[in-house]
Design an enzyme around this catalytic site. Structure first.
Site, PDB file in Angstrom:
ATOM      1  N   LYS A   1       0.821  -1.211   0.000  1.00 13.23           N
ATOM      2  CA  LYS A   1       0.000   0.000   0.000  1.00 13.23           C
ATOM      3  C   LYS A   1       0.859   1.266   0.000  1.00 13.23           C
ATOM      4  O   LYS A   1       0.356   2.355  -0.274  1.00 13.23           O
ATOM      5  CB  LYS A   1      -0.993   0.015   1.161  1.00 13.23           C
ATOM      6  CG  LYS A   1      -0.429   0.277   2.535  1.00 13.23           C
ATOM      7  CD  LYS A   1      -1.542   0.255   3.573  1.00 13.23           C
ATOM      8  CE  LYS A   1      -1.032   0.541   4.969  1.00 13.23           C
ATOM      9  NZ  LYS A   1      -0.493   1.885   5.130  1.00 13.23           N
ATOM     10  N   ASP A   2       2.163   1.121   0.303  1.00 13.72           N
ATOM     11  CA  ASP A   2       3.076   2.261   0.287  1.00 13.72           C
ATOM     12  C   ASP A   2       3.796   2.426  -1.054  1.00 13.72           C
ATOM     13  O   ASP A   2       4.580   3.362  -1.214  1.00 13.72           O
ATOM     14  CB  ASP A   2       4.131   2.127   1.393  1.00 13.72           C
ATOM     15  CG  ASP A   2       3.546   2.293   2.781  1.00 13.72           C
ATOM     16  OD1 ASP A   2       2.491   2.941   2.903  1.00 13.72           O
ATOM     17  OD2 ASP A   2       4.143   1.769   3.744  1.00 13.72           O
TER      18      ASP A   2
ATOM     19  N   ARG B   1      -8.692   8.379   2.046  1.00  8.18           N
ATOM     20  CA  ARG B   1      -9.574   7.247   1.737  1.00  8.18           C
ATOM     21  C   ARG B   1     -10.385   6.855   2.961  1.00  8.18           C
ATOM     22  O   ARG B   1     -11.604   6.639   2.860  1.00  8.18           O
ATOM     23  CB  ARG B   1      -8.722   6.067   1.253  1.00  8.18           C
ATOM     24  CG  ARG B   1      -9.488   4.753   1.075  1.00  8.18           C
ATOM     25  CD  ARG B   1      -8.542   3.588   0.871  1.00  8.18           C
ATOM     26  NE  ARG B   1      -7.644   3.409   2.010  1.00  8.18           N
ATOM     27  CZ  ARG B   1      -7.968   2.760   3.119  1.00  8.18           C
ATOM     28  NH1 ARG B   1      -9.192   2.234   3.258  1.00  8.18           N
ATOM     29  NH2 ARG B   1      -7.102   2.616   4.107  1.00  8.18           N
ATOM     30  N   ARG B   2      -9.715   6.743   4.101  1.00 11.59           N
ATOM     31  CA  ARG B   2     -10.432   6.371   5.324  1.00 11.59           C
ATOM     32  C   ARG B   2     -11.377   7.488   5.763  1.00 11.59           C
ATOM     33  O   ARG B   2     -12.514   7.221   6.166  1.00 11.59           O
ATOM     34  CB  ARG B   2      -9.431   6.060   6.444  1.00 11.59           C
ATOM     35  CG  ARG B   2      -8.698   4.741   6.252  1.00 11.59           C
ATOM     36  CD  ARG B   2      -7.600   4.542   7.277  1.00 11.59           C
ATOM     37  NE  ARG B   2      -6.950   3.239   7.094  1.00 11.59           N
ATOM     38  CZ  ARG B   2      -5.697   2.976   7.440  1.00 11.59           C
ATOM     39  NH1 ARG B   2      -4.954   3.916   7.992  1.00 11.59           N
ATOM     40  NH2 ARG B   2      -5.178   1.776   7.232  1.00 11.59           N
TER      41      ARG B   2
ATOM     42  N   ARG C   1      -0.369  10.946  12.465  1.00 10.33           N
ATOM     43  CA  ARG C   1       0.826  10.478  11.766  1.00 10.33           C
ATOM     44  C   ARG C   1       1.711   9.723  12.738  1.00 10.33           C
ATOM     45  O   ARG C   1       1.509   9.740  13.940  1.00 10.33           O
ATOM     46  CB  ARG C   1       1.617  11.662  11.187  1.00 10.33           C
ATOM     47  CG  ARG C   1       1.075  12.279   9.903  1.00 10.33           C
ATOM     48  CD  ARG C   1       1.204  11.397   8.683  1.00 10.33           C
ATOM     49  NE  ARG C   1       2.521  10.796   8.536  1.00 10.33           N
ATOM     50  CZ  ARG C   1       3.582  11.394   7.999  1.00 10.33           C
ATOM     51  NH1 ARG C   1       3.496  12.642   7.576  1.00 10.33           N
ATOM     52  NH2 ARG C   1       4.721  10.770   7.883  1.00 10.33           N
TER      53      ARG C   1
ATOM     54  N   ARG D   1       1.210   5.934  17.051  1.00  8.95           N
ATOM     55  CA  ARG D   1      -0.222   6.207  16.931  1.00  8.95           C
ATOM     56  C   ARG D   1      -0.996   5.607  18.103  1.00  8.95           C
ATOM     57  O   ARG D   1      -1.916   6.227  18.634  1.00  8.95           O
ATOM     58  CB  ARG D   1      -0.747   5.672  15.592  1.00  8.95           C
ATOM     59  CG  ARG D   1      -0.130   6.372  14.395  1.00  8.95           C
ATOM     60  CD  ARG D   1      -0.713   5.874  13.085  1.00  8.95           C
ATOM     61  NE  ARG D   1       0.047   6.386  11.949  1.00  8.95           N
ATOM     62  CZ  ARG D   1      -0.421   6.492  10.717  1.00  8.95           C
ATOM     63  NH1 ARG D   1      -1.666   6.129  10.450  1.00  8.95           N
ATOM     64  NH2 ARG D   1       0.327   6.952   9.741  1.00  8.95           N
TER      65      ARG D   1
ATOM     66  N   CYS E   1      -1.495   9.797  -2.824  1.00  9.87           N
ATOM     67  CA  CYS E   1      -1.946  10.083  -1.454  1.00  9.87           C
ATOM     68  C   CYS E   1      -2.858  11.296  -1.381  1.00  9.87           C
ATOM     69  O   CYS E   1      -3.526  11.507  -0.371  1.00  9.87           O
ATOM     70  CB  CYS E   1      -0.736  10.322  -0.559  1.00  9.87           C
ATOM     71  SG  CYS E   1      -0.225   8.833   0.292  1.00  9.87           S
TER      72      CYS E   1
END
Length: 302
Positions: A79-80, A127-128, A145, A151, A238
């Site tokens: 995903k990165d 997206r989230r 972040r 987190r 992104c």
């Protein structure tokens, strides 16, 4: 000797160690060394990725390390990995996928539906955010972040009532117990490639390609390739809200895709089916369906 370029975050190190152990199991005489690097994405923690250059900030230094001969391969969370790699590089293998879904994490509430009106939820992913707003428009969404441990600490320190992370990262780091709810793809379609690990190598490096070939999980590779083809056709990074998730059974491949706009809250979703043997074609077709429904206008809105 094989050298793996990796970031220094706990999750990146876990991923590199995982690939190291897999290769050493296959090749008992092979010595594998981790080359730890710090990327721009690790250094800039006060701004959302969408505002500072996107996911490529997490892999550029690793690619430089490979090109300079300090490393042979790099391990990434897929995903990165941007939809377009720099010239001279390719993804040589995609490994079996871990849980691909988003995780709702909270110390006080068991689901996103349980959060009180106006609760503070942490996420930097567009997206989230757009999908969460569709479920709970009353929530206060705050930037989040840092690596997984950072987190979680911010949540534990009371900065948020809940946060959204990837299930795969939590599972890999032994934080399964922190997951209160797997968000269904109907509520939160995952990021392209979420949960899958990929190995980046120099293009046309046949020796390394042959070495890592046993790590390829063909089912996952087909699914992720479909998702990445959708993203590439949409030219998504992104700075836009794009989700995609493919599943396969036998010769049938099903791909769900979404495009959203955080400001307007509008979301477009499609689902297409195709052949497992033609994942790229399916991804392109699903993207074109999204475009025909107005995705480009949505992505271009400011």
């Amino acid at each position: 000797m094989l050298k793996i370029a990796t970031r220094k975050s706990p999750l990146a190190l876990w991923q590199a160690e995982f690939v190291k152990s897999k290769l050493e199991d296959i090749y008992p005489d092979l010595k594998v060394e981790l080359v730890k690097m710090t990327t721009q994405g690790d250094q800039i923690l006060n701004s959302p990725l969408s505002k500072i250059g996107g996911k490529s900030l997490f892999i550029k230094e690793l690619e430089v390390g490979i090109m300079e001969g300090r490393a042979d391969i790099a391990v990434h969370s897929m995903k990165d990995v941007p939809y377009e790699l720099p010239q001279g590089f390719e993804i040589g293998a995609i490994l079996e996928r871990e849980n691909p879904f988003d995780a709702f994490v909270s110390n006080d509430f068991n689901s996103i539906q349980d959060l009180p009106i106006g609760a503070k939820l942490g996420s930097c992913s567009l997206r989230r955010i757009v999908q969460v707003k569709a479920i709970r428009p009353d929530l206060e969404i705050l930037d989040l972040r840092g690596n997984v441990n950072t987190r979680l600490k911010k949540l534990d320190d009371g900065e948020y009532d809940a946060i959204i992370l990837a299930c795969s990262g939590l599972t890999r780091l032994g934080f399964d117990n922190r997951i209160k709810q797997d968000l269904s793809p109907d509520d939160s379609l995952p990021a392209v490639g979420q949960g899958a690990l990929g190995i980046e190598i120099k293009a046309n490096d046949h020796e390394i390609s042959s070495l890592i070939k046993p790590l390829i999980h063909q089912k996952t590779q087909n699914e992720v390739n479909a998702e990445r083809a959708l993203n590439a056709t949409l030219q998504g990074g992104c700075s836009v809200a794009i989700g995609a998730f493919a599943t396969s059974e036998g010769s049938k491949l099903t791909l769900s895709g979404m495009v959203g706009n955080v400001d307007s809250g509008e979301i477009i979703r499609v689902q297409e089916t195709g052949e497992t043997s033609k994942p790229i074609d399916l991804g392109i077709r699903a993207a074109k369906k999204l475009l025909s429904l107005g995705a480009r206008e949505l992505l271009n809105e400011k």
